[in-house]
Write a protein that holds these residues in place. Structure first.
Motif, PDB file in Angstrom:
ATOM      1  N   UNK A 168       1.803  26.943  29.973  1.00  7.56           N
ATOM      2  CA  UNK A 168       2.844  27.095  30.996  1.00  7.56           C
ATOM      3  C   UNK A 168       3.532  28.447  30.874  1.00  7.56           C
ATOM      4  N   UNK A 169       3.834  28.846  29.645  1.00  2.00           N
ATOM      5  CA  UNK A 169       4.496  30.137  29.433  1.00  2.00           C
ATOM      6  C   UNK A 169       3.584  31.294  29.822  1.00  2.00           C
ATOM      7  N   UNK A 170       2.326  31.205  29.371  1.00  4.00           N
ATOM      8  CA  UNK A 170       1.388  32.312  29.609  1.00  4.00           C
ATOM      9  C   UNK A 170       1.142  32.524  31.094  1.00  4.00           C
ATOM     10  N   UNK A 171       0.938  31.425  31.822  1.00  2.00           N
ATOM     11  CA  UNK A 171       0.587  31.542  33.235  1.00  2.00           C
ATOM     12  C   UNK A 171       1.802  31.646  34.146  1.00  2.00           C
ATOM     13  N   UNK A 172       2.985  31.472  33.592  1.00  2.00           N
ATOM     14  CA  UNK A 172       4.192  31.662  34.389  1.00  2.00           C
ATOM     15  C   UNK A 172       4.486  30.548  35.361  1.00  2.00           C
ATOM     16  N   UNK A 173       4.044  29.312  35.052  1.00  2.00           N
ATOM     17  CA  UNK A 173       4.363  28.179  35.915  1.00  2.00           C
ATOM     18  C   UNK A 173       5.863  27.914  35.894  1.00  2.00           C
ATOM     19  N   UNK A 174       6.368  27.333  36.991  1.00  2.00           N
ATOM     20  CA  UNK A 174       7.792  26.982  37.045  1.00  2.00           C
ATOM     21  C   UNK A 174       8.077  25.774  36.171  1.00  2.00           C
ATOM     22  N   UNK A 175       7.097  24.873  36.081  1.00  2.00           N
ATOM     23  CA  UNK A 175       7.320  23.694  35.260  1.00  2.00           C
ATOM     24  C   UNK A 175       6.024  23.010  34.883  1.00  2.00           C
ATOM     25  N   UNK A 176       6.148  21.969  34.093  1.00  2.00           N
ATOM     26  CA  UNK A 176       4.994  21.252  33.557  1.00  2.00           C
ATOM     27  C   UNK A 176       5.296  19.759  33.579  1.00  2.00           C
ATOM     28  N   UNK A 177       4.276  18.949  33.891  1.00  2.00           N
ATOM     29  CA  UNK A 177       4.379  17.491  33.809  1.00  2.00           C
ATOM     30  C   UNK A 177       3.188  17.007  32.988  1.00  2.00           C
ATOM     31  N   UNK A 178       3.455  16.249  31.949  1.00  2.00           N
ATOM     32  CA  UNK A 178       2.372  15.730  31.106  1.00  2.00           C
ATOM     33  C   UNK A 178       2.388  14.211  31.129  1.00  2.00           C
ATOM     34  N   UNK A 217      10.200  20.809  31.959  1.00  2.00           N
ATOM     35  CA  UNK A 217       9.075  19.941  31.642  1.00  2.00           C
ATOM     36  C   UNK A 217       9.451  18.473  31.746  1.00  2.00           C
ATOM     37  N   UNK A 218       8.479  17.648  32.160  1.00  2.00           N
ATOM     38  CA  UNK A 218       8.646  16.198  32.206  1.00  2.00           C
ATOM     39  C   UNK A 218       7.470  15.545  31.486  1.00  2.00           C
ATOM     40  N   UNK A 219       7.741  14.450  30.813  1.00  2.00           N
ATOM     41  CA  UNK A 219       6.687  13.682  30.154  1.00  2.00           C
ATOM     42  C   UNK A 219       6.714  12.270  30.721  1.00  2.00           C
ATOM     43  N   UNK A 220       5.587  11.829  31.292  1.00  2.00           N
ATOM     44  CA  UNK A 220       5.519  10.540  31.964  1.00  2.00           C
ATOM     45  C   UNK A 220       4.762   9.508  31.122  1.00  2.00           C
ATOM     46  N   UNK A 221       4.945   8.256  31.470  1.00  2.00           N
ATOM     47  CA  UNK A 221       4.160   7.186  30.854  1.00  2.00           C
ATOM     48  C   UNK A 221       2.773   7.181  31.495  1.00  2.00           C
ATOM     49  N   UNK A 222       1.799   6.468  30.910  1.00  2.00           N
ATOM     50  CA  UNK A 222       0.468   6.403  31.527  1.00  2.00           C
ATOM     51  C   UNK A 222       0.488   5.893  32.959  1.00  2.00           C
ATOM     52  N   UNK A 223       1.288   4.852  33.233  1.00  2.00           N
ATOM     53  CA  UNK A 223       1.355   4.301  34.589  1.00  2.00           C
ATOM     54  C   UNK A 223       1.926   5.312  35.564  1.00  2.00           C
ATOM     55  N   UNK A 224       2.989   5.998  35.150  1.00  2.00           N
ATOM     56  CA  UNK A 224       3.567   7.035  36.013  1.00  2.00           C
ATOM     57  C   UNK A 224       2.568   8.160  36.241  1.00  2.00           C
ATOM     58  N   UNK A 225       1.826   8.503  35.183  1.00  2.34           N
ATOM     59  CA  UNK A 225       0.799   9.535  35.304  1.00  2.34           C
ATOM     60  C   UNK A 225      -0.302   9.131  36.268  1.00  2.34           C
ATOM     61  N   UNK A 226      -0.681   7.839  36.253  1.00  8.62           N
ATOM     62  CA  UNK A 226      -1.711   7.350  37.168  1.00  8.62           C
ATOM     63  C   UNK A 226      -1.259   7.484  38.626  1.00  8.62           C
ATOM     64  N   UNK A 227       0.013   7.178  38.878  1.00  7.21           N
ATOM     65  CA  UNK A 227       0.544   7.308  40.235  1.00  7.21           C
ATOM     66  C   UNK A 227       0.441   8.748  40.724  1.00  7.21           C
ATOM     67  N   UNK A 228       0.818   9.669  39.851  1.00  6.09           N
ATOM     68  CA  UNK A 228       0.787  11.078  40.231  1.00  6.09           C
ATOM     69  C   UNK A 228      -0.657  11.572  40.388  1.00  6.09           C
ATOM     70  N   UNK A 229      -1.522  11.091  39.517  1.00  7.21           N
ATOM     71  CA  UNK A 229      -2.921  11.515  39.612  1.00  7.21           C
ATOM     72  C   UNK A 229      -3.575  10.984  40.896  1.00  7.21           C
ATOM     73  N   UNK A 230      -3.275   9.758  41.274  1.00 11.64           N
ATOM     74  CA  UNK A 230      -3.805   9.190  42.521  1.00 11.64           C
ATOM     75  C   UNK A 230      -3.312   9.983  43.730  1.00 11.64           C
TER      76      UNK A 230
END
Length: 333
Positions: A168-178, A217-230
Motif C-alpha cells: 500500500x505504501x509503495x504503490x501509493x494507495x489511499x487505503x487497504x482492506x484485508x 486500513x480495514x480488516x474484515x472477517x471472512x464473511x465480510x470479505x466474501x460479501x466484498x469479493x462477490x
C-alpha cells in the motif's frame, strides 16, 4: 517465608473466585481503551478503587509526558490516536441501499491503528490485488497500470498483514482492506476479536497535522470479505467500476502515557519486589485482549495482600497496568 514459594502460590491461586474474575473482566470490557482516549484512564481509575480497602497497598496513575521526540530506550512513543466515527459500505447493485460492512455502532475493531482521516464520507475505486510485486521492475509496472492510486482502495485476501501494508505504501494507495479466506477461518467469531492490527500502512514520516493525507486500513472477517469479493466479481463481470464508501473520523494528538502502578508491600519498604504486568490498551471492548489478563493480575494482588503483610514475608508485589510494551519501558526507564 522470604518470598512466594510454590505451595503458597498454589493456595493463593485456588482462593481466587471465578465470578470475581468475570466481574473485573466485564468492568474493564465496557471501555474503548486506546492511548489518549478517556476510556483508558476511566478503566484505570476503576481498577484503583479495587484497592481502596486492601490493607498494605497503594496505587497511582503515573503520567509519562509525551513530545514529538519522546522515546524510552530504543522505543519511540507513538502519537495518541482515536476513532470518533467510522463506516465502510458499498452498493451491491446500482440504485440500491448501501450495504454497511463495518461501523462505529457495531465495533471499530476493524480499523487499523493510526489510520488517517476520511471525513466527510468519500467514495473510492475498489480493486482486487492478487499478487505482491516484489521486484523493482514489477512494482514500477504495477504502479503505472493504476490510473489513480490516490483515489483507490485495494482489497487483499490471505496476505501477510505487513506485506499488504508495505504494498500500500509503495504503490501509493489511499487505503487497504484485508480479509482472510473462509477456508482458513471457518468461524467468524475467531476473527471478530483477532482482526485488530496495531499498525496502519504508514511509514512514520507522515505529517500528523494533516491526517487526511495518511493512508487508512480495514480488516474484515471472512464473511465480510466474501460479501466484498462477490461485489467485486459482479462489477468485473459487468465491466463496472467497483466503489467503496468510507467514513473515518480519526484524530492524532500528543498526550501523556498513563501507567497504573499498584504496590502491595504491607505498608513497609521491601528489598525485593516481584513485578507483574498486563496491558490495557485496545480499541474496543475485548476480554482476551486483554481485560482477562488485567483481571487476573489485579485479583492476584488483592488475594496476596494478606500473605505479603505477614512479617515473615520479605517480598513485595508491584502490578503494572500498561499501554502495551511502551508503558512497561516508560516505567522501567
Amino acid at each position: 517465608m522470604r518470598g512466594f514459594d510454590k505451595n503458597t502460590m498454589l493456595a493463593i491461586c485456588d482462593s481466587i473466585e471465578v465470578n470475581d474474575l468475570k466481574s473485573l473482566t466485564n468492568m474493564v470490557c465496557q471501555f474503548h481503551r486506546i492511548k489518549g482516549d478517556d476510556g483508558m484512564l476511566s478503566a484505570m481509575k476503576l481498577l484503583q478503587k479495587e484497592f481502596k480497602d486492601v490493607p498494605g497497598s497503594s496505587s497511582k496513575i503515573r503520567l509519562y509526558q509525551a513530545s514529538e521526540s519522546s522515546s524510552f530506550g530504543t522505543w519511540s512513543q507513538p502519537p495518541d490516536w482515536s476513532v470518533k466515527n467510522c463506516a465502510l459500505s458499498f452498493k451491491p447493485e446500482p440504485d440500491t441501499t448501501p450495504h454497511i460492512i463495518l461501523s462505529t455502532d457495531r465495533s471499530n475493531f476493524g480499523v487499523f491503528s493510526y489510520s488517517g482521516r476520511v471525513s466527510p464520507e468519500s467514495s473510492f475505486n475498489l480493486i482486487r490485488e492478487d499478487s505482491i510485486p516484489l521486484s523493482p521492475s514489477r512494482i514500477k509496472t504495477h504502479r503505472q497500470s493504476i490510473p489513480d492510486p490516490a483515489n483507490t482502495v485495494v482489497f487483499m485476501r490471505n496476505y501477510n498483514h505487513f506485506d499488504a501494508c508495505r504494498l500500500t505504501r509503495i504503490l501509493g494507495f489511499r487505503g487497504i482492506i484485508t480479509a482472510p479466506s473462509s477456508e482458513k477461518y471457518k468461524d467468524d467469531t475467531i476473527m471478530l476479536n483477532a482482526r485488530h492490527w496495531h499498525r496502519a500502512p504508514i511509514t512514520g514520516q507522515e505529517d500528523l497535522s494533516h491526517p487526511d493525507s495518511i493512508p487508512f486500513g480495514f480488516s474484515l472477517t471472512p464473511t465480510e470479505g466474501n460479501l466484498l469479493e462477490n461485489y467485486l466479481t459482479r462489477c468485473e463481470s459487468c465491466d463496472e467500476t467497483a466503489e467503496i464508501r468510507v467514513t473515518l473520523d480519526t484524530e492524532f494528538s500528543t498526550g501523556p502515557l498513563p501507567v497504573l502502578e499498584i504496590i502491595v508491600d504491607g505498608g513497609r519498604s521491601r528489598s525485593d519486589y516481584v513485578v507483574v504486568t498486563a496491558h490495557i490498551c485496545h480499541p474496543g471492548p475485548s476480554a482476551d485482549d486483554n481485560a482477562s489478563g488485567i483481571a487476573t493480575v489485579v485479583m492476584l494482588a488483592k488475594v496476596m495482600a494478606e500473605t505479603i503483610s505477614d512479617p515473615s514475608c520479605e517480598t513485595g508485589l508491584i502490578v503494572l497496568i500498561v499501554p502495551e510494551n511502551l508503558g512497561t519501558m516508560a516505567w522501567l526507564l
